[in-house]
Design a protein around this motif. Structure first.
Motif, PDB file in Angstrom:
ATOM      1  N   LEU A   1      -9.677   9.784   1.230  1.00 62.16           N
ATOM      2  CA  LEU A   1      -8.529  10.562   1.269  1.00 62.16           C
ATOM      3  C   LEU A   1      -7.342   9.967   1.998  1.00 62.16           C
ATOM      4  O   LEU A   1      -6.271  10.441   1.433  1.00 62.16           O
ATOM      5  CB  LEU A   1      -8.884  12.092   1.740  1.00 62.16           C
ATOM      6  N   PHE A   2      -7.630   9.127   2.873  1.00 63.78           N
ATOM      7  CA  PHE A   2      -6.190   8.551   3.461  1.00 63.78           C
ATOM      8  C   PHE A   2      -5.447   7.805   2.451  1.00 63.78           C
ATOM      9  O   PHE A   2      -4.203   7.484   2.501  1.00 63.78           O
ATOM     10  CB  PHE A   2      -6.639   7.571   4.565  1.00 63.78           C
ATOM     11  N   ALA A   3      -6.072   7.354   1.402  1.00 62.36           N
ATOM     12  CA  ALA A   3      -5.350   6.784   0.126  1.00 62.36           C
ATOM     13  C   ALA A   3      -4.392   7.670  -0.626  1.00 62.36           C
ATOM     14  O   ALA A   3      -3.383   7.258  -1.100  1.00 62.36           O
ATOM     15  CB  ALA A   3      -6.467   6.347  -0.864  1.00 62.36           C
ATOM     16  N   LEU A   4      -4.549   9.018  -0.392  1.00 65.84           N
ATOM     17  CA  LEU A   4      -3.463  10.095  -0.764  1.00 65.84           C
ATOM     18  C   LEU A   4      -1.904   9.676   0.022  1.00 65.84           C
ATOM     19  O   LEU A   4      -1.115  10.259  -0.585  1.00 65.84           O
ATOM     20  CB  LEU A   4      -4.027  11.366  -0.458  1.00 65.84           C
ATOM     21  N   LEU A   5      -2.043   8.963   0.808  1.00 63.20           N
ATOM     22  CA  LEU A   5      -0.862   8.684   1.504  1.00 63.20           C
ATOM     23  C   LEU A   5       0.209   7.692   0.942  1.00 63.20           C
ATOM     24  O   LEU A   5       1.573   7.871   0.757  1.00 63.20           O
ATOM     25  CB  LEU A   5      -0.897   7.864   3.007  1.00 63.20           C
ATOM     26  N   LEU A   6      -0.447   7.247  -0.602  1.00 65.49           N
ATOM     27  CA  LEU A   6       0.393   6.596  -1.242  1.00 65.49           C
ATOM     28  C   LEU A   6       1.034   7.504  -2.573  1.00 65.49           C
ATOM     29  O   LEU A   6       1.577   6.978  -3.380  1.00 65.49           O
ATOM     30  CB  LEU A   6      -0.675   5.401  -1.949  1.00 65.49           C
ATOM     31  N   LEU A   7       0.497   8.756  -2.538  1.00 65.84           N
ATOM     32  CA  LEU A   7       0.941   9.415  -3.651  1.00 65.84           C
ATOM     33  C   LEU A   7       2.610   9.515  -3.727  1.00 65.84           C
ATOM     34  O   LEU A   7       3.040   9.448  -4.872  1.00 65.84           O
ATOM     35  CB  LEU A   7       0.451  11.055  -3.302  1.00 65.84           C
ATOM     36  N   PRO A   8       3.266   9.650  -2.382  1.00 66.35           N
ATOM     37  CA  PRO A   8       4.707   9.515  -2.881  1.00 66.35           C
ATOM     38  C   PRO A   8       5.170   8.285  -3.520  1.00 66.35           C
ATOM     39  O   PRO A   8       6.264   8.323  -4.150  1.00 66.35           O
ATOM     40  CB  PRO A   8       5.089   9.747  -1.433  1.00 66.35           C
ATOM     41  N   HIS A   9       4.401   7.181  -3.236  1.00 65.05           N
ATOM     42  CA  HIS A   9       4.912   5.954  -3.958  1.00 65.05           C
ATOM     43  C   HIS A   9       4.584   5.910  -5.428  1.00 65.05           C
ATOM     44  O   HIS A   9       5.679   5.497  -5.866  1.00 65.05           O
ATOM     45  CB  HIS A   9       4.006   4.575  -3.188  1.00 65.05           C
ATOM     46  N   SER A  10       3.747   6.777  -5.738  1.00 66.04           N
ATOM     47  CA  SER A  10       3.354   6.632  -7.282  1.00 66.04           C
ATOM     48  C   SER A  10       4.363   7.794  -7.740  1.00 66.04           C
ATOM     49  O   SER A  10       4.940   7.573  -9.008  1.00 66.04           O
ATOM     50  CB  SER A  10       1.969   7.319  -7.432  1.00 66.04           C
ATOM     51  N   ILE A  11       4.731   8.530  -7.148  1.00 65.57           N
ATOM     52  CA  ILE A  11       5.803   9.429  -7.714  1.00 65.57           C
ATOM     53  C   ILE A  11       7.307   8.807  -7.817  1.00 65.57           C
ATOM     54  O   ILE A  11       7.621   9.139  -8.837  1.00 65.57           O
ATOM     55  CB  ILE A  11       6.007  10.880  -6.567  1.00 65.57           C
TER      56      ILE A  11
ATOM     57  N   ILE B   1       1.485  -0.648  -4.437  1.00 63.38           N
ATOM     58  CA  ILE B   1       0.643   0.219  -4.363  1.00 63.38           C
ATOM     59  C   ILE B   1      -0.989  -0.177  -4.407  1.00 63.38           C
ATOM     60  O   ILE B   1      -1.596   0.566  -3.687  1.00 63.38           O
ATOM     61  CB  ILE B   1       1.083   1.454  -5.555  1.00 63.38           C
ATOM     62  N   LEU B   2      -1.055  -0.988  -5.404  1.00 65.25           N
ATOM     63  CA  LEU B   2      -2.407  -1.671  -5.486  1.00 65.25           C
ATOM     64  C   LEU B   2      -2.811  -2.102  -4.114  1.00 65.25           C
ATOM     65  O   LEU B   2      -3.921  -2.045  -3.258  1.00 65.25           O
ATOM     66  CB  LEU B   2      -2.577  -2.788  -6.470  1.00 65.25           C
ATOM     67  N   ILE B   3      -1.901  -2.999  -3.541  1.00 70.08           N
ATOM     68  CA  ILE B   3      -2.138  -3.618  -2.204  1.00 70.08           C
ATOM     69  C   ILE B   3      -2.331  -2.629  -1.186  1.00 70.08           C
ATOM     70  O   ILE B   3      -3.556  -2.828  -0.454  1.00 70.08           O
ATOM     71  CB  ILE B   3      -1.088  -4.584  -1.756  1.00 70.08           C
ATOM     72  N   TYR B   4      -1.575  -1.718  -1.225  1.00 71.83           N
ATOM     73  CA  TYR B   4      -1.817  -0.458   0.083  1.00 71.83           C
ATOM     74  C   TYR B   4      -3.152   0.157  -0.293  1.00 71.83           C
ATOM     75  O   TYR B   4      -3.916   0.553   0.846  1.00 71.83           O
ATOM     76  CB  TYR B   4      -0.833   0.417   0.214  1.00 71.83           C
ATOM     77  N   CYS B   5      -3.473   0.549  -1.114  1.00 73.29           N
ATOM     78  CA  CYS B   5      -4.916   1.249  -1.545  1.00 73.29           C
ATOM     79  C   CYS B   5      -5.916   0.230  -1.295  1.00 73.29           C
ATOM     80  O   CYS B   5      -6.925   1.032  -0.659  1.00 73.29           O
ATOM     81  CB  CYS B   5      -4.622   1.471  -3.100  1.00 73.29           C
ATOM     82  N   CYS B   6      -5.909  -0.928  -1.740  1.00 70.89           N
ATOM     83  CA  CYS B   6      -7.028  -1.854  -1.356  1.00 70.89           C
ATOM     84  C   CYS B   6      -7.238  -1.945   0.181  1.00 70.89           C
ATOM     85  O   CYS B   6      -8.203  -2.000   0.685  1.00 70.89           O
ATOM     86  CB  CYS B   6      -6.627  -3.263  -2.018  1.00 70.89           C
ATOM     87  N   VAL B   7      -5.984  -1.989   0.904  1.00 70.15           N
ATOM     88  CA  VAL B   7      -6.115  -2.132   2.449  1.00 70.15           C
ATOM     89  C   VAL B   7      -6.443  -1.087   2.910  1.00 70.15           C
ATOM     90  O   VAL B   7      -7.350  -1.160   3.864  1.00 70.15           O
ATOM     91  CB  VAL B   7      -4.534  -2.610   2.729  1.00 70.15           C
ATOM     92  N   ILE B   8      -6.307   0.213   2.725  1.00 73.81           N
ATOM     93  CA  ILE B   8      -6.787   1.503   2.898  1.00 73.81           C
ATOM     94  C   ILE B   8      -8.316   1.695   2.748  1.00 73.81           C
ATOM     95  O   ILE B   8      -8.972   2.179   3.406  1.00 73.81           O
ATOM     96  CB  ILE B   8      -6.233   2.669   2.297  1.00 73.81           C
ATOM     97  N   TYR B   9      -8.769   1.132   1.597  1.00 69.58           N
ATOM     98  CA  TYR B   9     -10.215   0.966   1.224  1.00 69.58           C
ATOM     99  C   TYR B   9     -11.101   0.002   2.329  1.00 69.58           C
ATOM    100  O   TYR B   9     -11.766   0.479   2.815  1.00 69.58           O
ATOM    101  CB  TYR B   9     -10.545   0.239  -0.006  1.00 69.58           C
ATOM    102  N   ILE B  10     -10.380  -1.043   2.643  1.00 73.36           N
ATOM    103  CA  ILE B  10     -11.127  -2.093   3.711  1.00 73.36           C
ATOM    104  C   ILE B  10     -10.968  -1.355   4.918  1.00 73.36           C
ATOM    105  O   ILE B  10     -12.013  -1.584   5.656  1.00 73.36           O
ATOM    106  CB  ILE B  10     -10.170  -3.273   3.504  1.00 73.36           C
ATOM    107  N   VAL B  11      -9.901  -0.710   5.454  1.00 71.62           N
ATOM    108  CA  VAL B  11      -9.955  -0.086   6.770  1.00 71.62           C
ATOM    109  C   VAL B  11     -11.003   1.069   6.616  1.00 71.62           C
ATOM    110  O   VAL B  11     -11.676   1.177   7.795  1.00 71.62           O
ATOM    111  CB  VAL B  11      -8.610   0.459   7.023  1.00 71.62           C
ATOM    112  N   VAL B  12     -11.049   1.766   5.674  1.00 79.81           N
ATOM    113  CA  VAL B  12     -12.180   2.800   5.666  1.00 79.81           C
ATOM    114  C   VAL B  12     -13.666   2.302   5.778  1.00 79.81           C
ATOM    115  O   VAL B  12     -14.357   2.784   6.463  1.00 79.81           O
ATOM    116  CB  VAL B  12     -11.855   3.685   4.438  1.00 79.81           C
ATOM    117  N   MET B  13     -13.764   1.377   4.965  1.00 76.60           N
ATOM    118  CA  MET B  13     -15.114   0.780   5.050  1.00 76.60           C
ATOM    119  C   MET B  13     -15.293   0.073   6.370  1.00 76.60           C
ATOM    120  O   MET B  13     -16.620   0.227   6.766  1.00 76.60           O
ATOM    121  CB  MET B  13     -15.008  -0.532   3.996  1.00 76.60           C
ATOM    122  N   LEU B  14     -14.562  -0.648   7.071  1.00 75.14           N
ATOM    123  CA  LEU B  14     -14.845  -1.319   8.375  1.00 75.14           C
ATOM    124  C   LEU B  14     -15.077  -0.078   9.395  1.00 75.14           C
ATOM    125  O   LEU B  14     -15.965  -0.057  10.291  1.00 75.14           O
ATOM    126  CB  LEU B  14     -13.666  -2.043   8.610  1.00 75.14           C
TER     127      LEU B  14
END
Length: 331
Positions: free
Chosen positions: A254-264, A314-327
């Motif tokens: 759910l940390f990926a939702l930090l990017l919602l303002p970017h998408s808006i 936005i893609l880059i930030y989302c993938c970074v969040i994915y990676i941090v969560v996985m680690l």
């Protein structure tokens, strides 16, 4: 033959995060399994990069053969906002169409070589995944299918850069795929497709003239065009919330939702492109990176690139969040 730097530059290396980041997400996910083999993960990564550059050059090759660059320049002269610069290394005489094709083939052969090494390790699975990805990548622009000219390019991108790419990397790294990564790959694929759709929204008129029936051209109605822009911008976050609610993925995503303002904001800039095309936007600190911005302004394509780069980031930030969560989950 021109030098390596020349071809990498003209193969649009600026778009490589669209493949590198999803691949790194898949590698980090694969690393959580005992079967993980780092060497084969690296082979997969380099194979994907070579294939991505090859398909970008094939795209230029087939676009050029349709006279797309000349039509764009004519539109620009007539007062339309047409994105210039595509294939300019050919129109300027710096190289030839034949050398462009040769370079694309060489890069594809390099990708096939890495795929063969992975096949020898894990077997037929990689052939099915990479084979389908290769066919979709080539026929994205190439006749007789020319998928990007028939309104199917966006959906091809979702599949190629999401499930196919990420599951291919997992298979290359571990010898199997699983349902969790498949689910995580769908938002990633949509975010990559959103980069292309942002491109298509701003290139509606030039694409109409060149006969390229992108999804935006086929919709042929700005209300429908912006409905799909909303889908590509916001569906990834809806899927992540749904995945957490259904316990398919951990709550930390759910940390990926930090990017919602970017998408808006990106969606807002797309709306302004139609309503107030003369309005300019400047990069803000939270949009970064926006490399070579002064050169972009000088070239007169800042109106295009600020939207394209934000979609990419936005893609880059989302993938970074994915990676941090996985680690974090692994630790």
């Amino acid at each position: 033959m021109k030098g390596v730097r020349f071809w990498i530059g003209n193969a649009r290396y600026i778009a490589l995060p669209q493949s590198i980041l999803p691949a790194l997400v898949a590698i980090c996910y694969a690393a959580t399994f005992d079967e993980f083999r780092l060497l084969y993960a690296i082979f997969a990564l380099f194979g994907i990069l070579a294939a991505h550059l090859a398909f970008n050059l094939f795209d230029d090759y087939f676009d050029y053969k349709k006279d797309s660059p000349y039509i764009r320049k004519q539109l620009d002269a007539e007062g339309f906002r047409a994105r210039l610069g595509k294939c300019d290394y050919i129109t300027s005489g710096e190289t030839t169409l034949r050398k462009l094709l040769q370079t694309a083939v060489i890069l594809l052969v390099i990708a096939l070589a890495f795929g063969t090494i992975i096949f020898l390790k894990w077997g037929m699975g990689i052939l099915y995944i990479a084979g389908l990805g290769g066919l979709l990548g080539y026929f994205y622009s190439a006749p007789p299918l020319s998928l990007s000219y028939r309104g199917l390019g966006i959906f091809v991108i979702v599949l190629m850069f999401g499930p196919l790419l990420m599951c291919g990397v997992l298979y290359a790294s571990c010898g199997f795929v699983d349902s969790t990564l498949i689910y995580l790959s769908i938002p990633v694929g949509i975010l990559v497709a959103n980069i292309a759709y942002v491109h298509d929204v701003m290139d509606v008129e030039p694409d109409k003239k060149v006969g390229k029936k992108t999804l935006a051209v086929l919709l042929n109605n700005y209300t429908a065009i912006y409905v799909f822009a909303a889908i590509f911008n916001f569906l990834p976050w809806i899927l992540i919330v749904a995945g957490v609610a259904l316990e398919i993925i951990p709550m930390a995503y759910l940390f990926a939702l930090l990017l919602l303002p970017h998408s808006i904001y990106l969606f807002y800039m797309l709306l302004q492109f139609k309503k107030h095309p003369e309005r300019t936007f400047r990069p803000q600190w939270w949009m970064q990176p926006m490399e070579r911005w002064e050169a972009i302004k000088t070239a007169g394509i800042d109106w295009f690139m600020i939207r394209w780069l934000l979609a990419r980031n936005i893609l880059i930030y989302c993938c970074v969040i994915y990676i941090v969560v996985m680690l974090a989950v692994t630790c």
